[in-house]
Design a protein around this motif. Structure first.
Motif, mmCIF file in Angstrom:
data_model
loop_
_atom_site.group_PDB
_atom_site.id
_atom_site.type_symbol
_atom_site.label_atom_id
_atom_site.label_comp_id
_atom_site.label_asym_id
_atom_site.label_seq_id
_atom_site.Cartn_x
_atom_site.Cartn_y
_atom_site.Cartn_z
ATOM 1 N N PRO A 48 22.995 -15.144 -11.201
ATOM 2 C CA PRO A 48 24.087 -16.113 -11.058
ATOM 3 C C PRO A 48 23.627 -17.531 -11.393
ATOM 4 O O PRO A 48 22.445 -17.855 -11.328
ATOM 5 C CB PRO A 48 24.445 -16.019 -9.567
ATOM 6 C CG PRO A 48 23.845 -14.748 -9.090
ATOM 7 C CD PRO A 48 22.629 -14.528 -9.922
ATOM 8 N N ARG A 49 24.587 -18.374 -11.745
ATOM 9 C CA ARG A 49 24.346 -19.803 -11.927
ATOM 10 C C ARG A 49 24.871 -20.501 -10.675
ATOM 11 O O ARG A 49 26.075 -20.531 -10.428
ATOM 12 C CB ARG A 49 25.063 -20.314 -13.173
ATOM 13 C CG ARG A 49 24.575 -19.655 -14.452
ATOM 14 C CD ARG A 49 25.324 -20.185 -15.666
ATOM 15 N NE ARG A 49 25.022 -21.602 -15.896
ATOM 16 C CZ ARG A 49 23.986 -22.035 -16.601
ATOM 17 N NH1 ARG A 49 23.122 -21.169 -17.138
ATOM 18 N NH2 ARG A 49 23.785 -23.319 -16.780
ATOM 19 N N PHE A 50 23.940 -21.027 -9.895
ATOM 20 C CA PHE A 50 24.297 -21.647 -8.622
ATOM 21 C C PHE A 50 24.457 -23.154 -8.774
ATOM 22 O O PHE A 50 23.659 -23.800 -9.453
ATOM 23 C CB PHE A 50 23.221 -21.363 -7.574
ATOM 24 C CG PHE A 50 23.078 -19.911 -7.218
ATOM 25 C CD1 PHE A 50 22.014 -19.165 -7.711
ATOM 26 C CD2 PHE A 50 23.992 -19.290 -6.395
ATOM 27 C CE1 PHE A 50 21.869 -17.836 -7.389
ATOM 28 C CE2 PHE A 50 23.853 -17.967 -6.052
ATOM 29 C CZ PHE A 50 22.791 -17.228 -6.552
ATOM 30 N N SER A 51 25.459 -23.686 -8.095
ATOM 31 C CA SER A 51 25.616 -25.139 -8.036
ATOM 32 C C SER A 51 24.942 -25.712 -6.801
ATOM 33 O O SER A 51 24.663 -26.915 -6.743
ATOM 34 C CB SER A 51 27.100 -25.521 -8.042
ATOM 35 O OG SER A 51 27.785 -24.902 -6.962
ATOM 36 N N ASP A 52 24.672 -24.851 -5.811
ATOM 37 C CA ASP A 52 24.048 -25.294 -4.562
ATOM 38 C C ASP A 52 22.634 -24.732 -4.471
ATOM 39 O O ASP A 52 22.444 -23.510 -4.548
ATOM 40 C CB ASP A 52 24.857 -24.827 -3.353
ATOM 41 C CG ASP A 52 26.235 -25.460 -3.302
ATOM 42 O OD1 ASP A 52 26.325 -26.655 -3.635
ATOM 43 O OD2 ASP A 52 27.203 -24.767 -2.930
ATOM 44 N N PRO A 53 21.624 -25.583 -4.285
ATOM 45 C CA PRO A 53 20.248 -25.080 -4.217
ATOM 46 C C PRO A 53 20.006 -24.143 -3.042
ATOM 47 O O PRO A 53 19.161 -23.248 -3.137
ATOM 48 C CB PRO A 53 19.406 -26.356 -4.102
ATOM 49 C CG PRO A 53 20.346 -27.413 -3.639
ATOM 50 C CD PRO A 53 21.682 -27.050 -4.192
ATOM 51 N N ASP A 54 20.735 -24.313 -1.933
ATOM 52 C CA ASP A 54 20.510 -23.415 -0.802
ATOM 53 C C ASP A 54 20.905 -21.978 -1.152
ATOM 54 O O ASP A 54 20.276 -21.013 -0.705
ATOM 55 C CB ASP A 54 21.228 -23.901 0.458
ATOM 56 C CG ASP A 54 22.733 -24.068 0.290
ATOM 57 O OD1 ASP A 54 23.246 -23.919 -0.842
ATOM 58 O OD2 ASP A 54 23.400 -24.374 1.297
ATOM 59 N N GLU A 55 21.915 -21.814 -2.003
ATOM 60 C CA GLU A 55 22.303 -20.477 -2.439
ATOM 61 C C GLU A 55 21.235 -19.872 -3.349
ATOM 62 O O GLU A 55 20.881 -18.696 -3.215
ATOM 63 C CB GLU A 55 23.646 -20.525 -3.159
ATOM 64 C CG GLU A 55 24.807 -20.885 -2.259
ATOM 65 C CD GLU A 55 26.125 -20.975 -3.005
ATOM 66 O OE1 GLU A 55 26.134 -20.731 -4.232
ATOM 67 O OE2 GLU A 55 27.146 -21.292 -2.368
#
Length: 202
Positions: free
Chosen positions: A111-118
């Motif tokens: 996936p391409r995450f926008s949130d680093p925690d994810e």
């Protein structure tokens, strides 16, 4: 719909011990007995301990629900656990996980995450599922953000839902009526590349 490999206890024919566990689950946050607990009820003491642990890991984590559901989805897709995927894909979307992330995991794409925690949770769980270990960068990323309690709970969550997945697959627990299949439970376990995910060498 395919049938389970073992009989699944019905409330009207349960032993008193089975019914006590059943009533506890139905009156709790789950609201229903589905999935692996239907099989675990053949061992009421096991089912009782199981449901207590599951309630802690699903509803009382330090991590936000969105991240917990992400970890569950990675685990469900790793083992092609159909019921686990269907239930938790819906829960993940309701908790705020982006549909594109859910779709990528379903398709076997990083996936391409926008949130680093994810991204950190994804990498941690994927490494754990692939090798049974977590490298220092992935481990420290989760620990630095969520502390010792968070990294312990994420590890336990991953292990717990691996047990759930294996129970669903071994006994072929069917989907509840009205739920549509998304993945094939008898397919090969999914092991996508981790390349392109932040924190993972290409």
């Amino acid at each position: 719909m395919a049938e389970a490999r073992i009989p699944l206890p019905d409330p009207d024919s349960m032993t008193p011990e089975q019914r006590a566990v059943y009533d506890t689950v139905v009156s709790g946050p789950r609201g229903a007995v589905i999935g692996p607990l239907r099989a675990a009820l053949h061992s009421p003491e096991l089912a009782d301990r199981w449901q207590r642990l599951g309630e802690i890991l699903r509803y009382r984590l330090t991590l936000p629900k969105r991240l917990g559901e992400l970890a569950i989805l990675v685990t469900a897709r790793r083992w092609n656990a159909e019921l686990e995927w269907v239930v938790h894909a819906e829960a993940a979307l309701a908790a705020g996980l982006a549909p594109a992330v859910v779709e990528a995991i379903l398709d076997g794409r990083p996936p391409r995450f926008s949130d680093p925690d994810e991204a950190e949770v994804y990498v941690f769980v994927r490494e754990l599922q692939l090798s049974g270990r977590v490298g220092d960068p992935a481990y420290e990323a989760v620990r630095s953000r969520w502390g010792e309690r968070g990294v312990v709970e994420l590890t336990a969550l991953t292990g717990y839902y691996t047990m759930v997945a294996m129970t669903l697959n071994a006994h072929r627990i069917p989907l509840p009526d009205g739920l549509a299949a998304a993945i094939h439970p008898d397919g090969e376990p999914l092991v996508p590349s981790l390349s392109g995910i932040p924190g993972v060498p290409a």
